[in-house]
Design a protein around this motif. Structure first.
Motif, short mmCIF file in Angstrom:
data_model
loop_
_atom_site.label_atom_id
_atom_site.label_comp_id
_atom_site.label_asym_id
_atom_site.label_seq_id
_atom_site.Cartn_x
_atom_site.Cartn_y
_atom_site.Cartn_z
N GLN A 237 0.82 -1.21 0.00
CA GLN A 237 0.00 0.00 0.00
C GLN A 237 0.85 1.26 0.00
O GLN A 237 0.51 2.26 -0.65
N ILE A 238 1.99 1.21 0.71
CA ILE A 238 2.91 2.35 0.70
C ILE A 238 3.46 2.57 -0.72
O ILE A 238 3.50 3.70 -1.22
N ASP A 239 3.90 1.50 -1.36
CA ASP A 239 4.47 1.61 -2.71
C ASP A 239 3.41 2.01 -3.73
O ASP A 239 3.70 2.79 -4.65
N LEU A 240 2.21 1.47 -3.59
CA LEU A 240 1.15 1.80 -4.55
C LEU A 240 0.67 3.23 -4.39
O LEU A 240 0.20 3.85 -5.36
N ALA A 241 0.78 3.78 -3.17
CA ALA A 241 0.33 5.16 -2.96
C ALA A 241 1.12 6.12 -3.84
O ALA A 241 0.57 7.12 -4.34
N LEU A 252 -11.08 7.55 -18.61
CA LEU A 252 -11.39 6.29 -19.30
C LEU A 252 -11.94 5.24 -18.34
O LEU A 252 -12.60 4.30 -18.76
N GLY A 253 -11.66 5.40 -17.04
CA GLY A 253 -12.11 4.41 -16.07
C GLY A 253 -11.28 3.14 -16.07
O GLY A 253 -11.73 2.11 -15.58
N VAL A 254 -10.06 3.20 -16.63
CA VAL A 254 -9.19 2.03 -16.70
C VAL A 254 -8.15 2.13 -15.58
O VAL A 254 -7.43 3.12 -15.49
N PRO A 255 -8.05 1.12 -14.70
CA PRO A 255 -7.06 1.18 -13.62
C PRO A 255 -5.65 1.29 -14.18
O PRO A 255 -5.29 0.61 -15.15
N SER A 256 -4.83 2.15 -13.57
CA SER A 256 -3.47 2.33 -14.06
C SER A 256 -2.55 2.74 -12.92
O SER A 256 -3.00 3.21 -11.88
N LEU A 257 -1.25 2.56 -13.16
CA LEU A 257 -0.21 2.95 -12.20
C LEU A 257 0.92 3.63 -12.96
O LEU A 257 1.20 3.30 -14.11
N ALA A 260 7.19 4.65 -13.52
CA ALA A 260 8.46 5.07 -12.93
C ALA A 260 8.45 4.88 -11.41
O ALA A 260 9.47 4.50 -10.82
N ALA A 261 7.30 5.12 -10.78
CA ALA A 261 7.22 4.98 -9.32
C ALA A 261 7.43 3.54 -8.89
O ALA A 261 8.00 3.27 -7.83
N LEU A 262 6.97 2.59 -9.72
CA LEU A 262 7.18 1.18 -9.41
C LEU A 262 8.60 0.74 -9.75
O LEU A 262 9.24 0.01 -8.99
N ALA A 263 9.09 1.20 -10.90
CA ALA A 263 10.38 0.73 -11.40
C ALA A 263 11.54 1.10 -10.49
O ALA A 263 12.59 0.44 -10.50
N HIS A 276 -0.42 -7.29 -4.97
CA HIS A 276 -1.49 -6.69 -4.16
C HIS A 276 -2.51 -5.98 -5.05
O HIS A 276 -3.72 -6.11 -4.84
N TRP A 277 -2.02 -5.27 -6.06
CA TRP A 277 -2.89 -4.49 -6.95
C TRP A 277 -3.72 -5.41 -7.85
O TRP A 277 -4.89 -5.14 -8.13
N LEU A 278 -3.12 -6.50 -8.28
CA LEU A 278 -3.79 -7.40 -9.21
C LEU A 278 -4.69 -8.42 -8.53
O LEU A 278 -5.55 -9.03 -9.18
N ALA A 279 -4.52 -8.61 -7.22
CA ALA A 279 -5.21 -9.70 -6.52
C ALA A 279 -6.72 -9.62 -6.66
O ALA A 279 -7.41 -10.64 -6.72
N THR A 280 -7.29 -8.41 -6.72
CA THR A 280 -8.74 -8.26 -6.85
C THR A 280 -9.19 -8.26 -8.30
O THR A 280 -10.39 -8.16 -8.57
N ARG A 281 -8.25 -8.38 -9.23
CA ARG A 281 -8.58 -8.27 -10.64
C ARG A 281 -8.38 -9.57 -11.42
O ARG A 281 -9.02 -9.79 -12.43
#
Length: 442
Positions: A237-241, A252-257, A260-263, A276-281
Motif C-alpha cells: 500500500q505504501i508503494d502503490l500510494a 477512461l475508467g481504466v485502472p493504471s499505475l 516510474a514509481a514502481l520501477a 497486491h494491486w492485481l489480486a482483486t482483478r
C-alpha cells in the motif's frame, strides 16, 4: 451440557463477536460432520443469545448419484433445528482438477447468495488449515498462499467467516457424538486420488506418529505467515500510494499505475506491490510467469508490450501500466451512422457519444482509426492523426477505440481529446462516455 461443549460454544461466540450486528448469518451446510456441528452450535446458541437471523445454504454439485439424497437429509436437519434452508444446484465445469472446479462452482453460488451486511459461515477447522498449508507448500506457494485460509474475507457483497479455525477435528467429532448428531459421510472423502484426501489419510497420520503436535504447530505457522502477509500488504500500500498518481486519461475508467514509481523499487517490492494491486482483478501468475512483468517494464522506444494474465492484460503506454479486461479486449464495429445527432449514439461495445452545443451539419457517421487519417486544425492546417495522438501522449490501447466523427470524408472531431473534440468556432463539443462495467467492462 458438559464443560467441553460449553467451551466450544463460548469460543464460537467469541470468534463471531465482531459480526453480531450483521443482518444474516448464512451457514454453508454440506450435511457433513463439520458443517452439521457448526449449524447445531449456532441454532443452540440462538435460543439463549441475540444472534443475526440464521439460514443454511446447501450447494448440490450433482457429481455423485449418492449426493441426490443429501438435499433431503439437509432439509430434515434444518427443519428439526428451525433453520431455513436454501438448496442451490450448480454445474461443475470440466477441467484438470475436479476438486478446484467443484470448489469454484460452490463459491460462485455462495458469492451470489451473500448480500450487503450478510455473512457466510463455513466450518473449516484447524486440521483443514494444516492440510492447506502443506498442500500449498508442496505446490510452491509464496507467503500469501502459505498463510492459509483467512479467518474472514470479502465474499460477494458481504463477508465469509471461518469461526472454527482454532477448533480441531477431534473436538468437532466429540461434540457430534455427545449430541447424537446425524451427518453425511461423503464417499469421495476416502478417494485418495484427490490431493487433500491423500494428505489427510496417508501423510498426516505418519506425521502425527513422529510429531503428535504437527497439526497444531503447522496451523501456528500459518498464523505467523498470515501476519507476515499483513506486513507485506502494508508495504504494498505504501508503494502503490506513490504509483497511484493521477493521469490525463483517468476519465477512461481504466485502472493504471505510474511505471516510474514502481520501477524505482527493488524487484521484490515491485512484485509485491503488483500482486497486491492485481489480486482483486485476476488470478495471480506463478513464479515462472513474472518474466512477463519484466518484459513490460523494460521495453524501450515505441514498443507496445502486453503481459497477458488469466483474467485480463497489462498494457504499457504514456508512462503508465494499464489493466484491461472485459470489453476493452473485445472487438467493436468499424463504422456507425448517426442518423439523429441531437440524440446520444450508443456505440456497439464502445460506450456512448453525444454532441453538446450546435449540431454540425450532416450527414454524420463514426469511424475508428485504420491509419493515415488527417485532420484540419485552425491555425495549424492539416495534421497527421498519429502525430496528434503522440503529442497528447494517448496510450496505445485506446487509440483504436477513440471515436472519430466524420462528415463524408472530412474528419471533424476526435472524442476525448481537448482541442480535437469539437469546434470552438461553431460552438459544439463531441463527448464520449467509454463503456462502464455495467456495459461489459470489468
Amino acid at each position: 451440557m458438559d464443560q467441553p461443549a460449553i467451551d466450544l460454544s463460548l469460543r464460537l461466540l467469541l470468534n463471531l463477536k465482531p459480526w453480531r450486528n450483521a443482518a444474516t448469518w448464512h451457514i454453508a451446510f454440506s450435511g457433513g460432520l463439520d458443517s452439521t456441528v457448526l449449524l447445531h452450535l449456532l441454532a443452540t446458541l440462538a435460543k439463549t443469545h441475540s444472534l443475526p437471523a440464521l439460514s443454511a445454504i446447501h450447494v448440490h454439485h450433482g457429481l455423485q448419484a449418492v449426493a441426490d439424497a443429501w438435499p433431503q437429509h439437509c432439509q430434515s436437519i434444518c427443519d428439526a433445528l428451525g433453520v431455513p434452508l436454501k438448496i442451490i444446484r450448480v454445474q461443475v465445469k470440466p477441467g484438470a482438477s475436479l476438486e478446484r472446479a467443484a470448489r469454484d462452482a460452490r463459491y460462485d453460488a455462495f458469492r451470489a447468495a451473500t448480500q450487503v451486511n450478510e455473512m457466510l459461515l463455513t466450518a473449516q477447522h484447524r486440521d483443514d488449515q494444516a492440510e492447506t498449508l502443506l498442500f500449498r507448500l508442496l505446490r510452491g506457494a509464496g507467503v500469501r498462499g502459505l498463510s492459509g485460509m483467512p479467518q474472514q474475507r470479502a465474499l460477494g457483497r458481504g463477508h465469509l467467516l471461518r469461526p472454527l479455525l482454532d477448533v480441531t477435528r477431534a473436538e468437532l467429532e466429540a461434540y457430534a457424538v455427545e449430541h447424537q448428531l446425524r451427518w453425511i459421510e461423503d464417499p469421495s472423502n476416502q478417494d485418495r486420488q484427490f490431493s487433500r484426501n491423500y494428505l489427510r489419510h496417508q501423510v498426516f497420520p505418519v506425521l502425527a506418529e513422529r510429531w503428535p503436535q504437527a497439526v497444531a504447530t503447522m496451523a501456528r505457522s500459518a498464523a505467523h505467515l498470515s501476519e507476515a502477509q499483513e506486513l507485506l500488504d502494508e508495504l504494498a500500500q505504501i508503494d502503490l500510494a506513490t504509483a497511484n498518481s493521477t493521469s490525463d486519461f483517468d476519465w477512461l475508467g481504466v485502472p493504471s499505475l505510474a511505471l516510474a514509481a514502481l520501477a524505482q523499487r527493488s524487484a521484490a517490492r515491485q512484485r509485491n506491490a503488483l500482486s497486491h494491486w492485481l489480486a482483486t482483478r485476476t488470478r495471480l501468475p506463478d513464479s515462472d510467469h513474472w518474466s512477463g512483468w519484466e518484459n513490460l517494464r523494460d521495453a524501450v522506444g515505441d514498443a507496445r508490450p502486453v503481459w497477458r494474465l488469466a483474467d485480463g492484460e497489462l498494457h504499457r503506454g504514456g508512462g503508465r501500466i494499464w489493466w484491461l479486461s472485459g470489453g476493452w479486449l473485445r472487438g467493436f464495429s468499424s463504422e456507425v451512422d448517426w442518423p439523429d445527432p441531437a440524440l446520444p449514439l450508443q456505440l456497439p461495445d464502445n460506450g456512448v457519444l453525444s454532441i453538446n452545443g450546435a449540431i454540425p451539419v450532416g450527414p454524420l457517421h463514426v469511424r475508428y482509426r485504420t491509419g493515415g487519417e488527417v485532420m484540419n486544425l485552425p491555425d495549424r492546417g492539416h495534421r497527421d492523426m498519429k502525430r496528434l495522438l503522440n503529442e497528447r501522449g494517448v496510450p496505445g490501447f485506446v487509440r483504436g477505440r477513440l471515436p472519430l466523427l466524420y462528415r463524408g470524408e472530412q474528419l471533424l472531431a476526435v472524442a476525448g481529446l481537448p482541442g480535437l473534440n469539437g469546434s470552438a468556432t461553431d460552438g459544439w463539443v463531441l463527448q464520449w462516455v467509454p463503456p462502464s462495467e455495467d456495459q461489459g467492462l470489468s
